[in-house]
Design an enzyme around this catalytic site. Structure first.
Site, PDB file in Angstrom:
ATOM      1  N   ARG A  36      52.120  39.078  24.677  1.00  0.00           N
ATOM      2  CA  ARG A  36      51.728  38.259  25.823  1.00  0.00           C
ATOM      3  C   ARG A  36      50.312  37.739  25.633  1.00  0.00           C
ATOM      4  O   ARG A  36      49.414  38.478  25.266  1.00  0.00           O
ATOM      5  CB  ARG A  36      51.752  39.097  27.107  1.00  0.00           C
ATOM      6  CG  ARG A  36      52.918  40.045  27.198  1.00  0.00           C
ATOM      7  CD  ARG A  36      52.771  41.025  28.356  1.00  0.00           C
ATOM      8  NE  ARG A  36      52.765  40.369  29.642  1.00  0.00           N
ATOM      9  CZ  ARG A  36      52.495  40.996  30.781  1.00  0.00           C
ATOM     10  NH1 ARG A  36      52.158  42.284  30.775  1.00  0.00           N
ATOM     11  NH2 ARG A  36      52.529  40.335  31.907  1.00  0.00           N
ATOM     12  N   GLY A  57      19.214   7.000  46.198  1.00  0.00           N
ATOM     13  CA  GLY A  57      20.499   6.323  46.020  1.00  0.00           C
ATOM     14  C   GLY A  57      20.924   6.584  44.587  1.00  0.00           C
ATOM     15  O   GLY A  57      20.630   5.817  43.684  1.00  0.00           O
ATOM     16  N   TYR A 108      18.043  16.839  53.174  1.00  0.00           N
ATOM     17  CA  TYR A 108      19.462  16.696  53.486  1.00  0.00           C
ATOM     18  C   TYR A 108      20.217  15.999  52.363  1.00  0.00           C
ATOM     19  O   TYR A 108      19.618  15.341  51.507  1.00  0.00           O
ATOM     20  CB  TYR A 108      19.652  15.920  54.793  1.00  0.00           C
ATOM     21  CG  TYR A 108      19.290  14.455  54.721  1.00  0.00           C
ATOM     22  CD1 TYR A 108      20.221  13.508  54.305  1.00  0.00           C
ATOM     23  CD2 TYR A 108      18.014  14.008  55.061  1.00  0.00           C
ATOM     24  CE1 TYR A 108      19.896  12.165  54.211  1.00  0.00           C
ATOM     25  CE2 TYR A 108      17.671  12.666  54.971  1.00  0.00           C
ATOM     26  CZ  TYR A 108      18.623  11.755  54.550  1.00  0.00           C
ATOM     27  OH  TYR A 108      18.307  10.425  54.447  1.00  0.00           O
ATOM     28  N   ASP A 138      22.900   3.899  42.110  1.00  0.00           N
ATOM     29  CA  ASP A 138      22.062   2.923  41.432  1.00  0.00           C
ATOM     30  C   ASP A 138      21.024   3.599  40.547  1.00  0.00           C
ATOM     31  O   ASP A 138      20.742   3.128  39.454  1.00  0.00           O
ATOM     32  CB  ASP A 138      21.364   2.010  42.450  1.00  0.00           C
ATOM     33  CG  ASP A 138      22.155   0.722  42.665  1.00  0.00           C
ATOM     34  OD1 ASP A 138      22.608   0.152  41.660  1.00  0.00           O
ATOM     35  OD2 ASP A 138      22.331   0.313  43.832  1.00  0.00           O
ATOM     36  N   ARG A 193      20.869   1.049  56.437  1.00  0.00           N
ATOM     37  CA  ARG A 193      20.335   0.308  55.303  1.00  0.00           C
ATOM     38  C   ARG A 193      20.573  -1.183  55.523  1.00  0.00           C
ATOM     39  O   ARG A 193      21.689  -1.603  55.826  1.00  0.00           O
ATOM     40  CB  ARG A 193      21.019   0.740  54.017  1.00  0.00           C
ATOM     41  CG  ARG A 193      20.464   0.001  52.803  1.00  0.00           C
ATOM     42  CD  ARG A 193      21.156   0.413  51.535  1.00  0.00           C
ATOM     43  NE  ARG A 193      22.521  -0.069  51.509  1.00  0.00           N
ATOM     44  CZ  ARG A 193      23.399   0.258  50.565  1.00  0.00           C
ATOM     45  NH1 ARG A 193      23.046   1.096  49.612  1.00  0.00           N
ATOM     46  NH2 ARG A 193      24.612  -0.227  50.585  1.00  0.00           N
ATOM     47  N   CYS A 202      21.839   9.961  49.139  1.00  0.00           N
ATOM     48  CA  CYS A 202      22.980   9.313  49.777  1.00  0.00           C
ATOM     49  C   CYS A 202      23.966   8.717  48.792  1.00  0.00           C
ATOM     50  O   CYS A 202      24.840   7.963  49.144  1.00  0.00           O
ATOM     51  CB  CYS A 202      22.515   8.251  50.766  1.00  0.00           C
ATOM     52  SG  CYS A 202      21.615   6.910  49.965  1.00  0.00           S
ATOM     53  N   LYS A 251      44.680  39.273  31.845  1.00  0.00           N
ATOM     54  CA  LYS A 251      45.875  40.121  31.837  1.00  0.00           C
ATOM     55  C   LYS A 251      45.554  41.488  31.253  1.00  0.00           C
ATOM     56  O   LYS A 251      45.925  42.519  31.818  1.00  0.00           O
ATOM     57  CB  LYS A 251      46.964  39.424  31.021  1.00  0.00           C
ATOM     58  CG  LYS A 251      48.359  39.858  31.349  1.00  0.00           C
ATOM     59  CD  LYS A 251      49.389  39.020  30.590  1.00  0.00           C
ATOM     60  CE  LYS A 251      49.587  37.644  31.193  1.00  0.00           C
ATOM     61  NZ  LYS A 251      50.368  36.753  30.324  1.00  0.00           N
ATOM     62  N   GLY A 264      51.503  29.492  32.913  1.00  0.00           N
ATOM     63  CA  GLY A 264      52.475  28.776  32.097  1.00  0.00           C
ATOM     64  C   GLY A 264      51.913  28.119  30.855  1.00  0.00           C
ATOM     65  O   GLY A 264      52.639  27.457  30.127  1.00  0.00           O
ATOM     66  N   HIS A 310      56.888  27.580  39.311  1.00  0.00           N
ATOM     67  CA  HIS A 310      55.827  26.843  38.623  1.00  0.00           C
ATOM     68  C   HIS A 310      55.281  25.718  39.504  1.00  0.00           C
ATOM     69  O   HIS A 310      54.074  25.566  39.684  1.00  0.00           O
ATOM     70  CB  HIS A 310      56.385  26.271  37.315  1.00  0.00           C
ATOM     71  CG  HIS A 310      55.393  25.464  36.543  1.00  0.00           C
ATOM     72  ND1 HIS A 310      55.308  24.100  36.666  1.00  0.00           N
ATOM     73  CD2 HIS A 310      54.422  25.826  35.680  1.00  0.00           C
ATOM     74  CE1 HIS A 310      54.329  23.656  35.890  1.00  0.00           C
ATOM     75  NE2 HIS A 310      53.784  24.686  35.274  1.00  0.00           N
ATOM     76  N   SER A 370      15.293   8.070  50.493  1.00  0.00           N
ATOM     77  CA  SER A 370      16.665   8.520  50.301  1.00  0.00           C
ATOM     78  C   SER A 370      17.055   8.124  48.885  1.00  0.00           C
ATOM     79  O   SER A 370      16.968   6.958  48.512  1.00  0.00           O
ATOM     80  CB  SER A 370      17.588   7.860  51.324  1.00  0.00           C
ATOM     81  OG  SER A 370      18.917   8.261  51.077  1.00  0.00           O
ATOM     82  N   MET A 417      50.522  29.527  28.161  1.00  0.00           N
ATOM     83  CA  MET A 417      50.749  30.247  26.911  1.00  0.00           C
ATOM     84  C   MET A 417      52.081  30.956  26.996  1.00  0.00           C
ATOM     85  O   MET A 417      52.503  31.371  28.060  1.00  0.00           O
ATOM     86  CB  MET A 417      49.654  31.272  26.726  1.00  0.00           C
ATOM     87  CG  MET A 417      48.300  30.689  26.990  1.00  0.00           C
ATOM     88  SD  MET A 417      47.694  29.780  25.611  1.00  0.00           S
ATOM     89  CE  MET A 417      46.315  30.774  25.281  1.00  0.00           C
ATOM     90  N   ARG A 430      46.477  40.185  39.133  1.00  0.00           N
ATOM     91  CA  ARG A 430      45.354  39.251  39.024  1.00  0.00           C
ATOM     92  C   ARG A 430      45.032  38.771  40.436  1.00  0.00           C
ATOM     93  O   ARG A 430      45.868  38.868  41.330  1.00  0.00           O
ATOM     94  CB  ARG A 430      45.701  38.063  38.129  1.00  0.00           C
ATOM     95  CG  ARG A 430      46.868  37.259  38.653  1.00  0.00           C
ATOM     96  CD  ARG A 430      47.288  36.169  37.696  1.00  0.00           C
ATOM     97  NE  ARG A 430      48.680  35.804  37.967  1.00  0.00           N
ATOM     98  CZ  ARG A 430      49.447  35.138  37.136  1.00  0.00           C
ATOM     99  NH1 ARG A 430      48.991  34.766  35.977  1.00  0.00           N
ATOM    100  NH2 ARG A 430      50.677  34.846  37.452  1.00  0.00           N
TER     101      ARG A 430
HETATM  102  P1  ADP Z   1      52.703  34.679  32.104  1.00  0.00           P
HETATM  103  O1  ADP Z   1      51.289  34.642  31.669  1.00  0.00           O
HETATM  104  O2  ADP Z   1      53.400  33.387  31.924  1.00  0.00           O
HETATM  105  O3  ADP Z   1      52.875  35.300  33.450  1.00  0.00           O
HETATM  106  P2  ADP Z   1      53.584  37.189  30.997  1.00  0.00           P
HETATM  107  O4  ADP Z   1      52.960  37.691  29.767  1.00  0.00           O
HETATM  108  O5  ADP Z   1      53.103  37.811  32.250  1.00  0.00           O
HETATM  109  O6  ADP Z   1      53.442  35.624  31.040  1.00  0.00           O
HETATM  110  O7  ADP Z   1      55.116  37.448  30.792  1.00  0.00           O
HETATM  111  C1  ADP Z   1      56.176  36.651  31.165  1.00  0.00           C
HETATM  112  C2  ADP Z   1      57.191  37.502  31.879  1.00  0.00           C
HETATM  113  O8  ADP Z   1      57.637  38.580  31.094  1.00  0.00           O
HETATM  114  C3  ADP Z   1      56.651  38.093  33.160  1.00  0.00           C
HETATM  115  O9  ADP Z   1      57.632  38.019  34.143  1.00  0.00           O
HETATM  116  C4  ADP Z   1      56.382  39.518  32.788  1.00  0.00           C
HETATM  117  O10 ADP Z   1      56.462  40.338  33.894  1.00  0.00           O
HETATM  118  C5  ADP Z   1      57.471  39.799  31.768  1.00  0.00           C
HETATM  119  N1  ADP Z   1      57.056  40.827  30.828  1.00  0.00           N
HETATM  120  C6  ADP Z   1      55.962  40.796  30.047  1.00  0.00           C
HETATM  121  N2  ADP Z   1      55.831  41.919  29.338  1.00  0.00           N
HETATM  122  C7  ADP Z   1      56.876  42.705  29.665  1.00  0.00           C
HETATM  123  C8  ADP Z   1      57.293  44.016  29.279  1.00  0.00           C
HETATM  124  N3  ADP Z   1      56.576  44.737  28.416  1.00  0.00           N
HETATM  125  N4  ADP Z   1      58.407  44.497  29.817  1.00  0.00           N
HETATM  126  C9  ADP Z   1      59.108  43.752  30.695  1.00  0.00           C
HETATM  127  N5  ADP Z   1      58.778  42.524  31.116  1.00  0.00           N
HETATM  128  C10 ADP Z   1      57.668  41.997  30.610  1.00  0.00           C
HETATM  129 MG    MG Z   2      52.666  36.986  34.089  1.00  0.00          MG
HETATM  130 MG    MG Z   3      54.973  32.105  31.941  1.00  0.00          MG
END
Ligand code: ADP
Ligand code: MG
Ligand code: MG
Length: 897
Positions: free
Chosen positions: A100, A783, A868, A786, A634, A848, A30, A109, A472, A781, A111, A356
């Site tokens: 973040r 195996g 192979y 085993d 075999r 194999c 990020k 999801g 998610h 070959s 963290m 990303r």
């Molecule tokens: P995740 O890794 O779960 O995507 P993020 O750190 O990207 O978590 O943030 C969760 C949500 O909060 C995302 O939708 C992101 O766009 C929003 N968000 C994060 N930082 C800001 C910010 N500075 N202003 C507005 N929205 C934010």
């Molecule tokens: Mg995000």
């Molecule tokens: Mg999230």
């Protein structure tokens, strides 16, 4: 300005950054993305990244920060204040930030992010005044209290949700949008009381305490159970650590000219070169992916394709949309790959919050890679490198038989392709326990959250009633290759009753359903499936891979269906045909048992004579299917007791068939009992002590080959393989037998069948004496199932009781029965290959075992110069691609050791 040599903090925003895309290990995905977007001049709210090294330091030093960190954070925060023209904690012009997390590898999801940090009883007034919107200010404050309460203070979600629900009932409201400034103000007071009651401390009003609390919580979350599970499932090392990003807030929830959204620069499901995304007006952060409101499409085309009614962003915010399109192009040019982006629109202005490399289905990955080559953006070899071989598995699965009669119960979104049937379960825990009993289940949830990961993994398919293509459930299912239908909104789930209903259908927990993640259909019952149809992009990429690789790929197959599948998937022959599998079929097991019961050779021969025509027909069929390709057969391998009856009825049946008493049958069975059957009377030891068995098999092979050669006029070249050879003498005895039978069959049929006799290498002695054995063998070959058992001295069937603990304790880096132990078993293979080839140049070498289809093991096979690999038919394309990647890795000098 830093106070010492070590740099722990990197600033970004306003068209410049201290970091860049290449600093992913230090800044996390990020942070590197935010830095890169800043460098590209994209609108990124200013902020700074605390590096992954701080996380590592944190865990290495009793959860404390490096001493210079505070001053570096203070400097970076002032820079943000200057850029925004607001001050952190200032009551009139407060700066708010998000905190973040973000590791090297994206962990969806895993963290938790805290938004609106910096709000307190005083700054909220400033926010209300500056925005001219009191409702917005108090809604932001309560969101902050809620997120901070959960993520940093560990207070359970429901404490806050209950207050909101009760308040709504009190004032007669249904939706959050009906709540006004005073309502949120009242809830803020209630939330603070919750914090006091749950933590015995007031909610921190000091914004710096808030900030450091959040930073510590992000580092703390690196070791939470969800994150640990995710890392285990995805092989992410714990010492990578996470970075923390602190960034000025922008608001998508300040009114109708505000929005928040997510997008993919290409379609993540199909790979089509079309902009694909969703947004929500007047919303913040996770609202889009949380499935709370149904998101709207970005493009008119996307809206039309899903027959949605709510307007597209292209229609309601054309200027912002046009800017997003520009961003799309800039990011794809820069990253040369499909990107997954997050953005927010504040009062008509676009802000970029994340980019990303986007997760995609295998089908999309192929299309994108092949298209990018066509667009001249990447080279063919790069396209080959980009496809994760194991992901092809998604494409090779069976799909619904179009001819099957089906009852569609409901429609949702085609969130992750493929079809799966199973029993309905409504919780992740149930999914896991049912799967551990060997049942196929479909996990059905209103929506999924990171707590459900283990159940999603255990399920054959996933169904949700809420959430879009970027929910998610959808993202995680695509990553795991599980078929998934999301947002099937017509279905009503009642967790308490264990039911799911739509108009005239009611499904209960345990009932069978089928989900088709390629179309979004939910079907009643179990629906028959057919072989997958592979796309043109698949063929193109596999063609490139085939041209590059030198390692051949064969399949392990003994049934005509498997042999056909193997050919379909591009196998270049059969590397292992396990003849004993043919004896287990209902029409043969009787004759097989009769043979085993006979005390005299004569009796055995009579029974074997019954098996001969069946075995001959099996081989003929396989030779026909594999025409022109080598087939390794075999001879009988498992201990005889495996074929014997287990139930009383079977004992009686066998007694009748063999003309013996039940007692005699039981005695014979008892006599065959062995303390260590895997090391007992099996493999070539059977062929040597009961030569008539191998003789029958050899007759069947040569007669079948002769028949098919007459039919087709083309040569059939069987490779006859002896199992469990330990000494050259064993091989010589059996080779003599085969040569004699070959001569006899030639005499009878007049057809000279070209053939080879070789051996499995699955015992350490055979590996060490490979030089001697190679003088009698035309091929080896390995195996490795085993061989792994015998090199480790571990029984594969008994390793489950300690293998998990061994992996946790780091005794095994991987399960050696899944990923080849290159250090030990691999060394044995190296020795055998070297000594074998020294004695007989050109000795053909293959593998194999199960490992033949494992990409990491395939790299090793190329390195030691095998000719192979042979694996299950469904893994053949995976092996072809892995072999090409191994070639590329080999050219660049990487090794697996
Ligand atoms: P995740 O890794 O779960 O995507 P993020 O750190 O990207 O978590 O943030 C969760 C949500 O909060 C995302 O939708 C992101 O766009 C929003 N968000 C994060 N930082 C800001 C910010 N500075 N202003 C507005 N929205 C934010
Ligand atoms: Mg995000
Ligand atoms: Mg999230």
């Amino acid at each position: 300005m830093t106070t010492s040599g070590a740099k722990w903090v990197y600033s970004f925003g306003r068209g410049a950054a201290e970091g860049q895309a290449e600093m992913r290990n230090l800044l996390g995905g990020k942070g590197a993305g935010l830095a890169e977007m800043s460098n590209l001049g994209l609108p990124v709210p200013p902020g700074f990244t605390i590096t992954t090294e701080v996380c590592t330091h944190f865990y290495a030093h009793d959860k404390s920060h490096p001493p210079e960190l505070e001053a570096q954070v203070a400097d970076a925060l002032s820079a943000v204040e200057r850029a925004i023209g607001a001050k952190f904690g200032d009551p009139t012009k407060p700066l708010l930030v998000s905190v973040r997390s973000g590791g090297r590898a994206s962990m969806p999801g895993m963290m938790d992010t805290v938004l609106n940090l910096g709000l307190n009883d005083r700054t909220v007034e400033g926010l209300a005044h500056n925005s001219g919107d009191e409702r917005f200010a108090y809604d932001s404050y309560r969101r902050f209290l809620q997120m901070y309460g959960q993520v940093v203070l560990g207070i359970e979600h429901h404490h806050f949700e209950e207050l909101i629900e009760n308040h709504k009932i009190e004032i007669g409201a249904v939706l959050d949008t009906e709540l006004g400034a005073e309502d949120w103000q009242a809830l803020v007071a209630g939330f603070k009381e919750v914090v006091l009651a749950e933590t015995e401390k007031p909610f921190p009003q000091d914004v710096h305490e808030q900030l450091w609390g959040a930073i510590a919580a992000v580092f703390g979350s690196w070791m939470n159970a969800r994150a640990v599970t995710y890392r285990r499932l995805h092989n992410i090392p714990a010492d990578w650590g996470t970075a923390v990003n602190v960034q000025a807030m922008v608001f998508g929830n300040m009114g109708e000219d505000c929005a928040t959204g997510v997008a993919f620069t290409r379609n993540p499901s199909t790979g089509a070169n079309e902009f694909y995304g969703e947004y929500l007006v007047n919303a913040q952060g996770e609202d889009v992916v949380a499935g709370i409101r149904t998101p709207q499409h970005l493009t008119v085309a996307g809206k039309a394709a899903s027959r949605a009614t709510l307007p597209a962003m292209e229609e309601v915010m054309p200027a912002v949309f046009a800017e997003l399109l520009k961003v799309r192009r800039i990011l794809e040019d820069q990253y040369r790959d499909m990107q997954d982006i997050e953005f927010t629109v504040e009062r008509g202005k676009l802000w970029m919050l994340q980019t990303r490399t986007g997760k995609r289905t295998a089908q999309a990955a192929l299309k994108i890679a092949v298209s990018l080559v066509g667009e001249g953006v990447i080279e063919r070899n790069e396209a080959i490198r980009r496809i994760e071989p194991n992901s092809l598995d998604q494409l090779l699965h069976r799909m619904l038989d179009p001819a099957a009669k089906t009852t569609v119960m409901a429609h949702g979104l085609p969130a992750s392709p493929g079809a799966a049937s199973g029993k309905v379960v409504f919780s992740a825990d149930e999914a896991e326990s049912a799967a551990s009993r060997g049942e196929s289940v479909i996990l059905v949830r209103i929506e999924t959250s990171p707590e459900d990961i283990h159940g999603m993994h255990a399920a054959k398919g996933i169904l949700t009633t809420r959430g879009g293509m970027t929910s998610h459930a959808a993202v995680v299912a695509r990553g795991m290759g599980r078929p998934c239908v999301s947002g099937a909104g017509d279905l009503r789930i009642d967790y308490a009753a264990g039911t799911m209903a739509v108009r005239n259908h009611l499904v209960r927990v345990g009932d069978l359903i089928t989900v088709n993640g390629s179309t979004g259909e939910v079907l009643l019952g179990e629906v028959p499936t057919i072989e997958p149809q592979l796309s043109g992009d698949f063929a193109t990429l596999m063609g490139w891979a085939d041209a590059l690789r030198k390692l051949r790929v064969r399949a392990n197959a003994e049934t005509p269906a498997d042999a056909r599948a193997a050919r379909n998937f591009g196998a270049e022959g059969i590397g292992l045909s396990r003849t004993e599998h043919m004896f287990f079929e209902a029409d043969r097991i009787g004759a097989m048992r009769e043979m085993i019961m006979a005390d005299q050779e004569r009796g055995r021969r009579t029974a074997l004579a019954k098996l001969l025509p069946m075995q001959r027909a099996d081989f003929a069929e396989i030779f026909r299917i594999m025409r022109g390709l080598p087939v390794t057969i075999r001879l009988l391998d498992p201990p005889l007791h495996e074929f014997l009856p287990k139930t009383d009825a079977e004992f009686q049946e066998l007694a009748q068939l063999s003309g013996k008493s039940v007692l005699e049958v039981r005695q014979r069975t008892h006599a065959l009992y062995e303390a260590n059957p895997m090391l007992g009377h099996r493999g070539c030891r059977l062929g040597i002590t009961y030569p008539e068995i191998y003789e029958m098999q050899a007759v069947a092979i040569f007669e079948a080959a002769a028949t098919v050669m007459k039919e087709t006029g083309a040569a059939v070249e069987p490779e006859i393989m002896m199992p469990l050879i330990a000494t050259r003498r064993e091989l010589d005895i059996l080779k003599e037998l085969v040569d004699r039978v070959a001569g006899e069959v030639k005499g009878r049929t007049g057809v000279e069948v070209p053939y080879q006799v070789g051996t499995m290498i699955e015992l350490p002695r055979a590996a060490l004496l490979a030089g001697e054995i190679a003088q009698s063998a035309s091929f080896f070959s390995f195996g490795t199932n085993d061989l792994t058992q015998t090199v480790y001295g571990i029984s594969r069937d008994d390793s489950a009781s300690f293998s998990g603990a061994y992996q946790r304790l780091g005794v095994f880096e991987n399960d050696p029965f899944v990923t080849l132990d290159t250090a030990g078993v691999g060394e044995m293979i190296r020795i055998a290959a070297e000594r074998g080839r020294a004695a007989r140049p050109g000795l053909k070498l293959g593998i194999c075992g199960e490992h033949g289809g494992d990409p990491a093991s395939i790299h090793f096979c190329r390195e030691v110069g095998l000719d192979y690999v042979s694996c299950s038919p469904y893994r053949v394309p995976i092996a072809r691609l892995a072999a090409a990647q191994a070639e590329l890795a080999g050219e660049s000098g990487e090794t697996t050791a």
